[in-house]
Design an enzyme around this catalytic site. Structure first.
Site, PDB file in Angstrom:
ATOM      1  N   LYS A   1      25.928  49.186  38.330  1.00  0.00           N
ATOM      2  CA  LYS A   1      26.006  47.902  39.044  1.00  0.00           C
ATOM      3  C   LYS A   1      26.790  48.097  40.344  1.00  0.00           C
ATOM      4  CE  LYS A   1      28.415  43.395  38.785  1.00  0.00           C
ATOM      5  NZ  LYS A   1      29.145  42.426  37.954  1.00  0.00           N
TER       6      LYS A   1
ATOM      7  N   ARG B   1      24.249  41.545  35.253  1.00  0.00           N
ATOM      8  CA  ARG B   1      23.194  41.808  34.258  1.00  0.00           C
ATOM      9  C   ARG B   1      21.815  41.618  34.880  1.00  0.00           C
ATOM     10  NH1 ARG B   1      25.839  37.354  30.523  1.00  0.00           N
ATOM     11  NH2 ARG B   1      27.614  38.262  31.602  1.00  0.00           N
TER      12      ARG B   1
ATOM     13  N   ASP C   1      27.224  33.477  38.602  1.00  0.00           N
ATOM     14  CA  ASP C   1      28.272  34.501  38.579  1.00  0.00           C
ATOM     15  C   ASP C   1      27.963  35.596  37.548  1.00  0.00           C
ATOM     16  OD1 ASP C   1      30.574  35.769  39.274  1.00  0.00           O
ATOM     17  OD2 ASP C   1      31.933  34.378  38.243  1.00  0.00           O
TER      18      ASP C   1
ATOM     19  N   ASP D   1      33.431  45.262  42.594  1.00  0.00           N
ATOM     20  CA  ASP D   1      32.324  44.945  41.678  1.00  0.00           C
ATOM     21  C   ASP D   1      31.143  45.911  41.850  1.00  0.00           C
ATOM     22  OD1 ASP D   1      31.695  43.365  39.528  1.00  0.00           O
ATOM     23  OD2 ASP D   1      30.607  41.876  40.720  1.00  0.00           O
TER      24      ASP D   1
ATOM     25  N   LYS E   1      33.610  31.546  42.314  1.00  0.00           N
ATOM     26  CA  LYS E   1      34.845  31.932  41.633  1.00  0.00           C
ATOM     27  C   LYS E   1      36.039  31.237  42.290  1.00  0.00           C
ATOM     28  CE  LYS E   1      33.491  36.672  40.362  1.00  0.00           C
ATOM     29  NZ  LYS E   1      33.656  36.585  38.914  1.00  0.00           N
TER      30      LYS E   1
HETATM   31  N1  BES Z   1      32.068  40.794  38.368  1.00  0.00           N
HETATM   32  C1  BES Z   1      32.292  39.871  37.334  1.00  0.00           C
HETATM   33  C2  BES Z   1      33.094  40.458  36.175  1.00  0.00           C
HETATM   34  C3  BES Z   1      34.487  40.902  36.476  1.00  0.00           C
HETATM   35  C4  BES Z   1      35.554  40.086  36.168  1.00  0.00           C
HETATM   36  C5  BES Z   1      34.725  42.141  37.011  1.00  0.00           C
HETATM   37  C6  BES Z   1      36.835  40.512  36.420  1.00  0.00           C
HETATM   38  C7  BES Z   1      36.019  42.569  37.260  1.00  0.00           C
HETATM   39  C8  BES Z   1      37.072  41.749  36.961  1.00  0.00           C
HETATM   40  C9  BES Z   1      30.968  39.359  36.768  1.00  0.00           C
HETATM   41  O1  BES Z   1      29.921  39.330  37.650  1.00  0.00           O
HETATM   42  C10 BES Z   1      31.219  37.964  36.308  1.00  0.00           C
HETATM   43  O2  BES Z   1      31.546  37.158  37.124  1.00  0.00           O
HETATM   44  N2  BES Z   1      31.076  37.717  35.016  1.00  0.00           N
HETATM   45  C11 BES Z   1      31.284  36.434  34.457  1.00  0.00           C
HETATM   46  C12 BES Z   1      30.174  36.157  33.482  1.00  0.00           C
HETATM   47  C13 BES Z   1      30.146  34.763  32.991  1.00  0.00           C
HETATM   48  C14 BES Z   1      29.749  33.812  34.099  1.00  0.00           C
HETATM   49  C15 BES Z   1      29.177  34.673  31.846  1.00  0.00           C
HETATM   50  C16 BES Z   1      32.639  36.428  33.760  1.00  0.00           C
HETATM   51  O3  BES Z   1      32.978  37.420  33.124  1.00  0.00           O
HETATM   52  O4  BES Z   1      33.353  35.460  33.881  1.00  0.00           O
HETATM   53 ZN    ZN Z   2      30.016  40.748  39.214  1.00  0.00          ZN
HETATM   54 ZN    ZN Z   3      29.881  37.564  38.835  1.00  0.00          ZN
END
Ligand code: BES
Ligand code: ZN
Ligand code: ZN
Length: 495
Positions: free
Chosen positions: A264, A350, A346, A287, A276
């Site tokens: 990714k 995936r 967000d 990321d 966010k």
């Molecule tokens: N890039 C983030 C995950 C992340 C969080 C990476 C903290 C590094 C540090 C990912 O794209 C994301 O935002 N995931 C969400 C998914 C949710 C919306 C189901 C999350 O983990 O909050």
């Molecule tokens: Zn992300």
């Molecule tokens: Zn995200």
């Protein structure tokens, strides 16, 4: 930093510091340390008697102007209990020593290995530890501390091993440098690392080390109908890229396994329309850590030459809330033909992995590993201690976990039972991009990706909480860690 094997007696080597290590046991001063202790008139025994020198793991005792040594300082690093010690601990020992001495202005050091650790495995660990520890994140500071380790001499190794020892030193420096290559990318701010710039940097690296490379631009991506990736990218003015790297072994086995590494690479994740919070958002430059990891692994493999073919597929985009951005409720059609209801923009990682994995399978990958900063939930589960490792079939995951163990990287097997599948079912489309119900965020994310890996053996590494550390370690600068590269490389070399 120059690293060289030294055959002269350690005591006559002129340097700013001589480094060696001490075990936590009653008879601390055996072998080479006995000689040093005698030359110093028993001062080491006195330090042990006073409780200042115990041999506890990574304890540091610095002695200036040590008698009997040509070096200006003697640094003793604790190695812990001998029963718990493994050769790869040398990485932390030398790394801790290097960072400690560097901050004190040392430029030239000698590392003296101990009895039983004089062969290639030890030399490899030492070199890798030194190179990794030397990495700093002060690239954009105009006032540098101007501290640099210029040279390290390796003493006490079995020079009779000749070529084996030199090969191990090369292996160690390739691993350390490849990891630092990835760490430098992960550290880059998003204004200096867009998908296009990432692709250009990958191209330079590939040419340098002799890997095949193809960059898919937005037109090619559209032609291939990568609707999940395009859905994320449409919110940004920066066009997406898919970076494809190929390693082909000299004697390629027709019908043999082809390992696919999918990473990714979201060069900045604002969350998109499901934006966010501002707090800590600057961190979302990392990321693209999964993509950086795969680039680092490919760089190492180009030198170490495994006998299997390896293809890396790195989808890269920004996740921005622009006027054309996808919105919650939208439905996207992935390259595989599966339809996806976007619940939360967000959960974009995936989505891009879905198309990355479909493309890797289309290119003929028979085995898959993906790495991604996928979920905040993995931090809740494992803090920054372990990488979350998912996979099917279980034997394939177990084999990978053996490599993680051999590489000395903490990874923990996580569940993807069928109950999680229920949580990503959609009424509107084939699947939804976030789990319904409470909890299990790392596992529903993994299940989503699995939908695209289908029956290809597949491993998913959630590195969201381990790819970056806010607090440095004695042997590692704070910031990008380069986690998972060593395990992936070990796995590819054994496949
Ligand atoms: N890039 C983030 C995950 C992340 C969080 C990476 C903290 C590094 C540090 C990912 O794209 C994301 O935002 N995931 C969400 C998914 C949710 C919306 C189901 C999350 O983990 O909050
Ligand atoms: Zn992300
Ligand atoms: Zn995200």
């Amino acid at each position: 930093m120059q690293i060289q094997l030294e055959t002269q007696p350690y005591s006559s080597l002129e340097a700013d510091a001589l480094v060696t290590y001490v075990f936590d046991r009653d008879d601390k001063f055996g072998g080479v340390l006995a000689d040093i202790n005698v030359a110093m008139g028993g001062r080491l025994s006195a330090l042990a008697a006073s409780g200042e020198l115990t041999g506890n793991a990574l304890e540091l005792v610095l002695i200036h102007f040590p008698q009997g040594l040509a070096a200006q300082r003697l640094l003793l690093v604790g190695a812990g209990k001998p029963g718990k010690f493994v050769t790869s601990d040398l990485r932390k020992i030398v790394g801790t020593a290097l960072r400690h001495l560097k901050s004190r202005g040392v430029k030239k050091l000698v590392f003296l290995t101990r009895e039983g650790e004089q062969g290639p495995a030890a030399a490899q660990a030492v070199v890798e530890g030194l190179v990794t520890a030397d990495f700093e994140t002060d690239k954009y500071r105009t006032e540098k501390k101007n501290r640099e380790i210029q040279s390290v001499s390796l003493a006490g190794f079995d020079s009779g091993l000749g070529a084996n020892l030199t090969a191990a030193i090369d292996h160690g420096s390739v691993m350390g440098e490849s990891r630092n290559f990835a760490r430098d990318l992960i550290n880059e701010p998003s204004n200096r690392l867009t998908p296009r710039i990432l692709a250009a940097k990958a191209e330079v690296m590939a040419k340098e080390v002799g890997l095949g490379i193809e960059i898919l631009d937005e037109r090619k991506i559209a032609e291939l109908k990568m609707g999940a990736l395009l859905g994320v990218a449409q919110g940004s003015v920066e066009p997406p890229r898919v970076i494809v790297l190929r390693y082909v072994p000299e004697h390629e086995r027709p019908g043999g396994p082809v390992l696919g590494l999918v990473g990714k690479a979201v060069t900045f994740d604002t969350g998109g329309i499901s934006i966010k919070p501002a707090n800590n958002m600057e961190k979302m430059k990392y990321d693209m850590g999964g993509g950086g990891t795969m680039l680092g692994a490919m760089r190492a493999l180009a030198f170490l030459k495994p006998s299997v073919s390896v293809i890396a597929v790195i989808p890269s985009t920004e996740n921005m809330p622009g006027g054309r951005a996808q919105k919650p409720g939208d439905v996207q059609v992935a390259m595989s033909g599966k339809t996806i209801e976007i619940i939360n923009t967000d959960a974009e990682g995936r989505l891009i992995l879905a198309d990355g994995i479909t493309y890797a399978r289309k290119l003929g990958c028979t085995h898959l590993i993906d790495a991604a900063t996928l979920t905040g939930a993995i931090e809740v589960a494992l803090a920054n201690v372990h990488v979350g490792a998912f996979g099917t079939p279980r034997e394939y995951l177990d084999k990978f976990l053996e490599s993680a163990k051999a590489a000395g990287e903490n990874m923990w097997p996580m569940p993807i039972d069928e109950e999680y599948e229920e949580m990503i079912k959609s009424h509107i489309a084939d699947i939804r991009n976030t789990g319904s119900g409470k909890g299990g965020g790392a596992s529903t994310g993994a299940w989503f990706i699995k939908e695209f890996a289908e029956d290809t053996p597949w491993i998913h590494l959630d590195i969201a909480s381990t790819c970056w550390v806010d607090e440095g370690r004695p042997w590692l600068a704070k910031g990008p860690t380069g986690v998972a590269i060593r395990s992936i490389v070990d796995f590819a070399l054994k496949l």
